[in-house]
Enzyme design. Structure first.
Site, mmCIF file in Angstrom:
data_model
loop_
_atom_site.group_PDB
_atom_site.id
_atom_site.type_symbol
_atom_site.label_atom_id
_atom_site.label_comp_id
_atom_site.label_asym_id
_atom_site.label_seq_id
_atom_site.Cartn_x
_atom_site.Cartn_y
_atom_site.Cartn_z
ATOM 1 N N GLU A 115 -3.865 5.429 -9.412
ATOM 2 C CA GLU A 115 -2.896 5.624 -11.024
ATOM 3 C C GLU A 115 -3.780 6.144 -12.101
ATOM 4 O O GLU A 115 -2.848 7.362 -12.432
ATOM 5 C CB GLU A 115 -2.795 3.792 -10.919
ATOM 6 N N ASP B 255 8.945 -0.172 -0.293
ATOM 7 C CA ASP B 255 9.042 -1.413 0.075
ATOM 8 C C ASP B 255 8.966 -2.439 -1.447
ATOM 9 O O ASP B 255 9.714 -3.828 -0.899
ATOM 10 C CB ASP B 255 8.134 -2.453 0.673
HETATM 11 C C1 UGA Z 1 -0.454 -0.211 -3.304
HETATM 12 C C2 UGA Z 1 0.242 0.805 -4.484
HETATM 13 O O1 UGA Z 1 1.578 -0.293 -5.086
HETATM 14 C C3 UGA Z 1 0.687 1.884 -3.620
HETATM 15 O O2 UGA Z 1 1.601 2.600 -4.798
HETATM 16 C C4 UGA Z 1 -0.486 2.445 -3.540
HETATM 17 O O3 UGA Z 1 -0.160 4.213 -3.470
HETATM 18 C C5 UGA Z 1 -1.614 2.062 -3.238
HETATM 19 O O4 UGA Z 1 -0.952 0.791 -3.380
HETATM 20 C C6 UGA Z 1 -2.817 2.621 -2.681
HETATM 21 O O5 UGA Z 1 -3.758 1.968 -2.482
HETATM 22 O O6 UGA Z 1 -2.762 3.964 -2.717
HETATM 23 P P1 UGA Z 1 1.067 -1.847 -1.282
HETATM 24 O O7 UGA Z 1 2.137 -2.000 -1.750
HETATM 25 O O8 UGA Z 1 -0.699 -1.994 -1.546
HETATM 26 O O9 UGA Z 1 1.060 -0.295 -2.850
HETATM 27 O O10 UGA Z 1 1.064 -0.328 -0.467
HETATM 28 P P2 UGA Z 1 2.376 1.053 0.539
HETATM 29 O O11 UGA Z 1 3.358 -0.076 0.267
HETATM 30 O O12 UGA Z 1 2.181 -0.115 2.016
HETATM 31 O O13 UGA Z 1 2.297 2.293 0.643
HETATM 32 C C7 UGA Z 1 2.735 2.498 -0.656
HETATM 33 C C8 UGA Z 1 3.716 3.931 -0.063
HETATM 34 O O14 UGA Z 1 3.335 4.800 0.361
HETATM 35 C C9 UGA Z 1 5.143 3.446 0.486
HETATM 36 O O15 UGA Z 1 5.965 3.696 -0.257
HETATM 37 C C10 UGA Z 1 4.606 3.694 1.421
HETATM 38 O O16 UGA Z 1 5.979 4.067 2.878
HETATM 39 C C11 UGA Z 1 3.557 5.213 1.908
HETATM 40 N N1 UGA Z 1 3.048 5.472 2.819
HETATM 41 C C12 UGA Z 1 2.103 3.850 2.974
HETATM 42 C C13 UGA Z 1 3.321 6.256 3.720
HETATM 43 O O17 UGA Z 1 3.800 7.562 3.680
HETATM 44 N N2 UGA Z 1 1.875 6.336 5.085
HETATM 45 C C14 UGA Z 1 1.423 4.875 5.106
HETATM 46 O O18 UGA Z 1 0.929 5.549 5.715
HETATM 47 C C15 UGA Z 1 1.892 4.076 4.088
HETATM 48 MN MN MN Z 2 3.758 -1.255 -0.982
#
Ligand code: UGA
Ligand code: MN
Length: 304
Positions: A242, A155
Site C-alpha cells: 500500500e 474476500d
Molecule cells: C492483504 C491485503 O488486504 C491485500 O490487499 C494485499 O494485496 C495483501 O495483503 C498483500 O500482502 O499483498 P490478504 O487478505 O492477506 O491481503 O490477501 P488475499 O485476500 O488472499 O489476496 C488479495 C487479493 O489478491 C484478493 O482479491 C485475491 O483474490 C487476489 N489473489 C490472491 C490473486 O489474484 N491471486 C492469488 O494467488 C492470491
Molecule cells: Mn483478503
C-alpha cells in the site's frame, strides 16, 4: 395602567438588545466555524463521480461465494464500474455470469501472475491501472467527468455506505478504518484537527501510509497524473504494497482526507478484512494404485 406604560418603555430596550445579539451572532458565525476542513457526506458537485472498483480474483473453492457476496453489495451502488482481473490464463464463465447479473458496467479480463510478482493480486492490480489509463473515457462514459479508484479484494465485507458516503467523495486520497486487519481489531487513521498525522495500527506504524488496501481510495486524476503501478516488492511497506503505491503516486500525508472519524464514540466500520476459510472436504479413501478422484458435485458448478 402604569405597568403597561413601563412595559412599553422597557420593551423597546429588550427589542434593541435582541437585535444587537442577533447581529453579533451573525457577524461572528465565520469565527465559530472549525479551522480544519470538514468533509461533508454529500457534496452537490461530487455525486457524479464514477467509482472504479479493482478486484483481483483467483480460482479456489470459496471464490464463487465470495464474489457473489461482493456482487450483491456492489449491485446497490450507482455509477460504478467493476474491473475484475482473473489470476489465470482464462476468464471463468461462472464469474462472468455473476458480473452480468449485477447489471453494473464491468470489465473482466485474465492476467496470470507474471514471474517475479507475489501471488497476492499485485500483478492483476497493475494490469488494471494500465487498463484504466488507456481506457479512461470508455470507463467514465459520457455522464462522468471524474472518477475514484478503489482496490476492493474479493474476500472482504463491504458496507454499501463505504461507496456512497466515503469513496464517492474522495477528492485526492481518502482513508478510513478497516476492521479485523493487521493483527488487530481495527486499524484507523489518527485524526487531529481534521488532519492525519499518524495511524492507530499495530503493524508497521512508521509507514507514510499505514493502511490496508481496503482502507483507501484515490481520485482518478491522481492515477492519471502518475504511472505508478504495483512492483514486485515493497520494502518500505515491510512487504505490504500500500505505502509504496501511494508514495509512488506522489502523495503525502497532508493529502489525506479522513472519513468516518467525526464522532467521538460509536464510530462505525464500513469495511472488514474478512477471510473465508477453506472448508474441510472429506476425501474418499485413498487407493494406493489410483489417484484420489475429485469430490462429486452432482452436476453443480464448484471450483474444486
Ligand atoms: C492483504 C491485503 O488486504 C491485500 O490487499 C494485499 O494485496 C495483501 O495483503 C498483500 O500482502 O499483498 P490478504 O487478505 O492477506 O491481503 O490477501 P488475499 O485476500 O488472499 O489476496 C488479495 C487479493 O489478491 C484478493 O482479491 C485475491 O483474490 C487476489 N489473489 C490472491 C490473486 O489474484 N491471486 C492469488 O494467488 C492470491
Ligand atoms: Mn483478503
Amino acid at each position: 395602567m402604569r405597568t403597561l406604560n413601563k412595559l412599553r418603555k422597557y420593551g423597546i430596550y429588550v427589542l434593541f438588545f435582541m437585535l444587537l445579539f442577533a447581529m453579533v451572532f451573525q457577524f461572528t458565525a465565520d469565527l465559530r466555524q472549525p479551522s480544519y476542513p470538514v468533509f461533508k457526506k454529500v457534496e452537490a458537485n461530487t455525486t457524479n463521480r464514477m467509482i472504479i472498483v479493482v478486484t483481483p480474483t483467483y480460482k479456489r473453492m470459496t471464490r464463487i461465494p465470495d464474489m457473489l457476496r461482493m456482487a450483491n453489495t456492489l449491485s446497490h451502488v450507482k455509477d460504478l464500474h467493476w474491473i475484475v482481473v482473473e489470476d489465470g490464463n482464462h476468464t471463468v464463465p461462472a464469474v462472468q455470469q455473476i458480473l452480468e447479473r449485477t447489471n453494473l458496467p464491468f470489465t473482466y479480463v485474465a492476467h496470470k501472475t507474471a514471474v517475479g510478482y507475489p501471488r497476492r493480486g499485485w500483478y492483476q492490480r497493475t494490469m488494471a491501472l494500465k487498463f484504466i489509463r488507456s481506457n479512461t473515457s470508455h470507463i467514465l462514459g459520457k455522464d462522468h467527468e471524474e472518477g475514484v479508484v478503489y482496490f476492493g479484494d474479493d474476500d472482504n465485507s463491504y458496507d454499501i455506505r463505504l461507496f456512497t458516503d466515503y469513496i464517492r467523495n474522495v477528492r485526492t486520497l481518502g482513508i478510513w478504518a478497516v476492521g479485523l486487519v493487521g493483527g488487530t481489531v481495527v486499524e484507523a487513521p489518527k485524526v487531529t484537527d481534521g488532519k492525519v498525522t499518524a495511524f492507530n495500527v499495530k503493524w508497521n506504524p512508521k509507514r507514510r501510509f499505514a493502511v490496508d488496501m481496503a482502507g483507501f481510495a484515490v481520485n482518478l486524476k491522481v492515477v492519471l497524473n502518475s504511472d505508478a503501478v504495483f512492483g514486485t516488492s515493497c520494502k518500505r511497506g515491510g512487504g505490504a504494497p500500500e505505502t509504496c503505491l501511494l508514495e509512488d503516486m506522489g502523495l503525502e500525508r497532508e493529502d489525506i482526507e479522513p472519513f468516518g472519524y467525526e464522532k467521538e464514540k460509536d464510530r462505525e466500520i464500513f469495511v472488514w478484512h474478512t477471510k473465508t476459510s477453506t472448508p474441510n472436504i472429506v476425501q474418499s479413501k485413498k487407493n494406493a494404485t489410483k489417484p484420489v478422484p475429485p469430490p462429486d458435485t452432482f452436476g453443480y458448478f464448484v471450483e474444486v
